[in-house]
Scaffold this motif. Structure first.
Motif, PDB file in Angstrom:
ATOM      1  N   UNK A 288       0.879  -1.169   0.000  1.00  0.00           N
ATOM      2  CA  UNK A 288       0.000   0.000   0.000  1.00  0.00           C
ATOM      3  C   UNK A 288       0.918   1.222   0.000  1.00  0.00           C
ATOM      4  N   UNK A 289       0.688   2.120  -0.951  1.00  0.00           N
ATOM      5  CA  UNK A 289       1.598   3.251  -1.126  1.00  0.00           C
ATOM      6  C   UNK A 289       0.846   4.568  -1.087  1.00  0.00           C
ATOM      7  N   UNK A 290       1.586   5.629  -0.821  1.00  0.00           N
ATOM      8  CA  UNK A 290       1.029   6.974  -0.843  1.00  0.00           C
ATOM      9  C   UNK A 290       1.008   7.495  -2.281  1.00  0.00           C
ATOM     10  N   UNK A 291       0.466   8.709  -2.453  1.00  0.00           N
ATOM     11  CA  UNK A 291       0.435   9.329  -3.778  1.00  0.00           C
ATOM     12  C   UNK A 291       1.845   9.487  -4.351  1.00  0.00           C
ATOM     13  N   UNK A 292       2.815   9.720  -3.469  1.00  0.00           N
ATOM     14  CA  UNK A 292       4.194   9.911  -3.923  1.00  0.00           C
ATOM     15  C   UNK A 292       4.963   8.608  -4.043  1.00  0.00           C
ATOM     16  N   UNK A 293       4.315   7.484  -3.734  1.00  0.00           N
ATOM     17  CA  UNK A 293       4.963   6.187  -3.886  1.00  0.00           C
ATOM     18  C   UNK A 293       5.636   5.646  -2.646  1.00  0.00           C
ATOM     19  N   UNK A 294       5.514   6.329  -1.510  1.00  0.00           N
ATOM     20  CA  UNK A 294       6.117   5.845  -0.270  1.00  0.00           C
ATOM     21  C   UNK A 294       5.321   4.651   0.269  1.00  0.00           C
ATOM     22  N   UNK A 295       6.045   3.678   0.817  1.00  0.00           N
ATOM     23  CA  UNK A 295       5.396   2.503   1.381  1.00  0.00           C
ATOM     24  C   UNK A 295       4.627   2.899   2.647  1.00  0.00           C
ATOM     25  N   UNK A 296       3.317   2.681   2.635  1.00  0.00           N
ATOM     26  CA  UNK A 296       2.471   3.070   3.768  1.00  0.00           C
ATOM     27  C   UNK A 296       1.940   1.876   4.534  1.00  0.00           C
ATOM     28  N   UNK A 297       2.077   0.677   3.979  1.00  0.00           N
ATOM     29  CA  UNK A 297       1.585  -0.486   4.695  1.00  0.00           C
ATOM     30  C   UNK A 297       1.486  -1.703   3.798  1.00  0.00           C
ATOM     31  N   UNK A 298       0.801  -2.746   4.338  1.00  0.00           N
ATOM     32  CA  UNK A 298       0.624  -3.993   3.615  1.00  0.00           C
ATOM     33  C   UNK A 298      -0.832  -4.435   3.707  1.00  0.00           C
ATOM     34  N   UNK A 299      -1.335  -4.912   2.589  1.00  0.00           N
ATOM     35  CA  UNK A 299      -2.710  -5.403   2.506  1.00  0.00           C
ATOM     36  C   UNK A 299      -2.816  -6.732   3.238  1.00  0.00           C
ATOM     37  N   UNK A 300      -3.943  -6.951   3.937  1.00  0.00           N
ATOM     38  CA  UNK A 300      -4.146  -8.212   4.643  1.00  0.00           C
ATOM     39  C   UNK A 300      -5.266  -9.045   4.016  1.00  0.00           C
ATOM     40  N   UNK A 301      -6.474  -8.522   4.011  1.00  0.00           N
ATOM     41  CA  UNK A 301      -7.620  -9.299   3.537  1.00  0.00           C
ATOM     42  C   UNK A 301      -8.743  -8.337   3.152  1.00  0.00           C
ATOM     43  N   UNK A 302      -9.733  -8.871   2.391  1.00  0.00           N
ATOM     44  CA  UNK A 302     -10.813  -7.988   1.938  1.00  0.00           C
ATOM     45  C   UNK A 302     -12.026  -8.794   1.529  1.00  0.00           C
ATOM     46  N   UNK A 303     -13.132  -8.106   1.424  1.00  0.00           N
ATOM     47  CA  UNK A 303     -14.400  -8.651   0.933  1.00  0.00           C
ATOM     48  C   UNK A 303     -15.070  -7.549   0.137  1.00  0.00           C
ATOM     49  N   UNK A 304     -15.030  -7.667  -1.197  1.00  0.00           N
ATOM     50  CA  UNK A 304     -15.618  -6.620  -2.027  1.00  0.00           C
ATOM     51  C   UNK A 304     -14.806  -5.342  -1.983  1.00  0.00           C
ATOM     52  N   UNK A 305     -15.393  -4.286  -1.395  1.00  0.00           N
ATOM     53  CA  UNK A 305     -14.701  -2.995  -1.350  1.00  0.00           C
ATOM     54  C   UNK A 305     -14.267  -2.604   0.065  1.00  0.00           C
ATOM     55  N   UNK A 306     -14.274  -3.556   0.997  1.00  0.00           N
ATOM     56  CA  UNK A 306     -13.804  -3.285   2.358  1.00  0.00           C
ATOM     57  C   UNK A 306     -12.793  -4.355   2.764  1.00  0.00           C
ATOM     58  N   UNK A 307     -11.926  -3.995   3.697  1.00  0.00           N
ATOM     59  CA  UNK A 307     -10.924  -4.967   4.120  1.00  0.00           C
ATOM     60  C   UNK A 307     -10.103  -4.455   5.280  1.00  0.00           C
ATOM     61  N   UNK A 308      -8.990  -5.137   5.522  1.00  0.00           N
ATOM     62  CA  UNK A 308      -8.067  -4.782   6.590  1.00  0.00           C
ATOM     63  C   UNK A 308      -6.665  -4.652   6.010  1.00  0.00           C
ATOM     64  N   UNK A 309      -5.902  -3.733   6.569  1.00  0.00           N
ATOM     65  CA  UNK A 309      -4.520  -3.557   6.131  1.00  0.00           C
ATOM     66  C   UNK A 309      -3.690  -3.057   7.302  1.00  0.00           C
TER      67      UNK A 309
END
Length: 347
Positions: A288-309
């Motif tokens: 998961x990155x910011x608009x400038x490309x900086x690493x902001x996190x990691x994706x974990x799981x999702x269902x449709x358009x919601x999830x956890x990260x």
């Protein structure tokens, strides 16, 4: 708040209990019962959660040395359920569990351990490794099922009593993690919650997962990778899942040190995607990155358009993107749930 486990010989009206407990929590009873078609309890059979039964005089002391929370309250019967994690020696989460007390015998306490179904055998093996000579019998519960009961989506002006049969309900308790997760039921597989909660209906399990993702509740190995997840980054404190006064347990040292001297720089947070993503389209641990490309996190799981990260708090309020298969960027927003402490939300 004291919650009561129903057992054989107990005959009550569940509606009366729910109203009394809702009043004690300052939760309007209208949220929990209604006569309109859209204001019904939603019952979800949690096939992804299974149970291990621990029975014996050493059950409480045995679990006390293994889990993050204080087991004495549930072992003594003063609380119906507690949420906690079992950690490895490095202080990483191995299993997220809910403990339920069954009031079968004071001499030989019985506790049900709810865990991820895919890790059921691992949980049983883990418990047996540390059992040694303790007087504890460990067995699976193929005849039992776990249900979640969520309140109506819309309030109603009237309420109806929910009659329950004490012989069929092993456990009926508010979810110990947060009020927003409703109630937990443990039933015989031969029993339907529709026979216990008149006017309720069986919901689609995807709705259940979407609900907990929206409010930021992690559950199971997808959300909490075994041997990788750090308890305090996974909001264990916020979910009432840890005691810092109970004494020693496996993995305690690192967890306590982080709590008292460390700084939590990232947390598992609910995310809202700009558009739904089909299953399997987000790589494991996608960046998961910011608009400038900086690493902001990691994706974990999702269902449709919601999830956890797992999101770095320094970037939590910025526009973010997740890199899906084919390096396609999908915009997302992280949020701090309303049930989190106010001081954290204000940071």
């Amino acid at each position: 708040m004291l919650l009561r486990t129903f057992h054989t010989g107990c005959s009550r009206t569940l509606g009366v209990l729910l109203r009394a407990q809702a009043a004690a929590c300052s939760i309007p009873w209208q949220r929990w019962a209604g006569s309109e078609a859209g204001d019904r309890h939603r019952c979800y059979r949690l096939n992804h959660r299974q149970l291990v039964r621990l029975r014996g005089r050493d059950t409480g002391a045995f679990l006390q040395g293994l889990v993050t929370n204080d087991v004495e309250e549930v072992a003594s019967g003063s609380r119906e359920a507690v949420y906690c994690h079992l950690l490895n020696l490095q202080g990483r989460t191995m299993f997220d569990v809910i403990l339920y007390r069954l009031l079968e015998s004071q001499e030989e306490p019985t506790i049900l351990v709810e865990c991820d179904a895919t890790l059921l055998d691992d949980v049983r093996k883990h418990l047996k490794i540390y059992k040694i000579r303790r007087k504890v019998d460990i067995s699976l519960c193929p005849d039992l099922s776990v249900w979640a009961v969520l309140p109506p989506e819309h309030s109603a002006e009237t309420s109806s009593d929910i009659a329950e049969n004490g012989k069929n309900v092993l456990v009926c308790t508010q979810d110990p993690r947060t009020d927003a997760m409703g109630w937990r039921l443990v039933l015989s597989k031969a029993v339907s919650p529709l026979d216990i909660i008149p006017g309720s209906h069986i919901g689609d399990i995807q709705e259940y997962h979407s609900h907990r993702y929206k409010i930021g509740i992690a559950e199971g190995v997808k959300d909490l990778p075994s041997g990788e997840a750090i308890p305090l980054e996974s909001n264990l404190v916020y979910m009432n899942g840890i005691s810092f006064t109970k004494g020693c347990y496996i993995g305690q040292e690192l967890t306590a040190r982080t709590h008292y001297t460390g700084v939590i720089r990232k947390r598992l947070m609910p995310i809202q995607l700009d558009s739904p993503i089909p299953p399997g389209k987000v790589p494991e641990k996608a960046q998961i990155v910011t608009e400038s490309g900086k690493l902001a996190g990691r994706f974990r799981s999702y269902e449709g358009d919601v999830g956890l990260a797992m999101i770095r708090l320094a970037y939590a309020n910025e526009p973010l993107h997740v890199l899906t298969a084919g390096d396609v960027r999908v915009r997302l927003r992280a949020s701090m749930p309303n049930w989190w402490p106010k001081d954290e939300k204000n940071q």
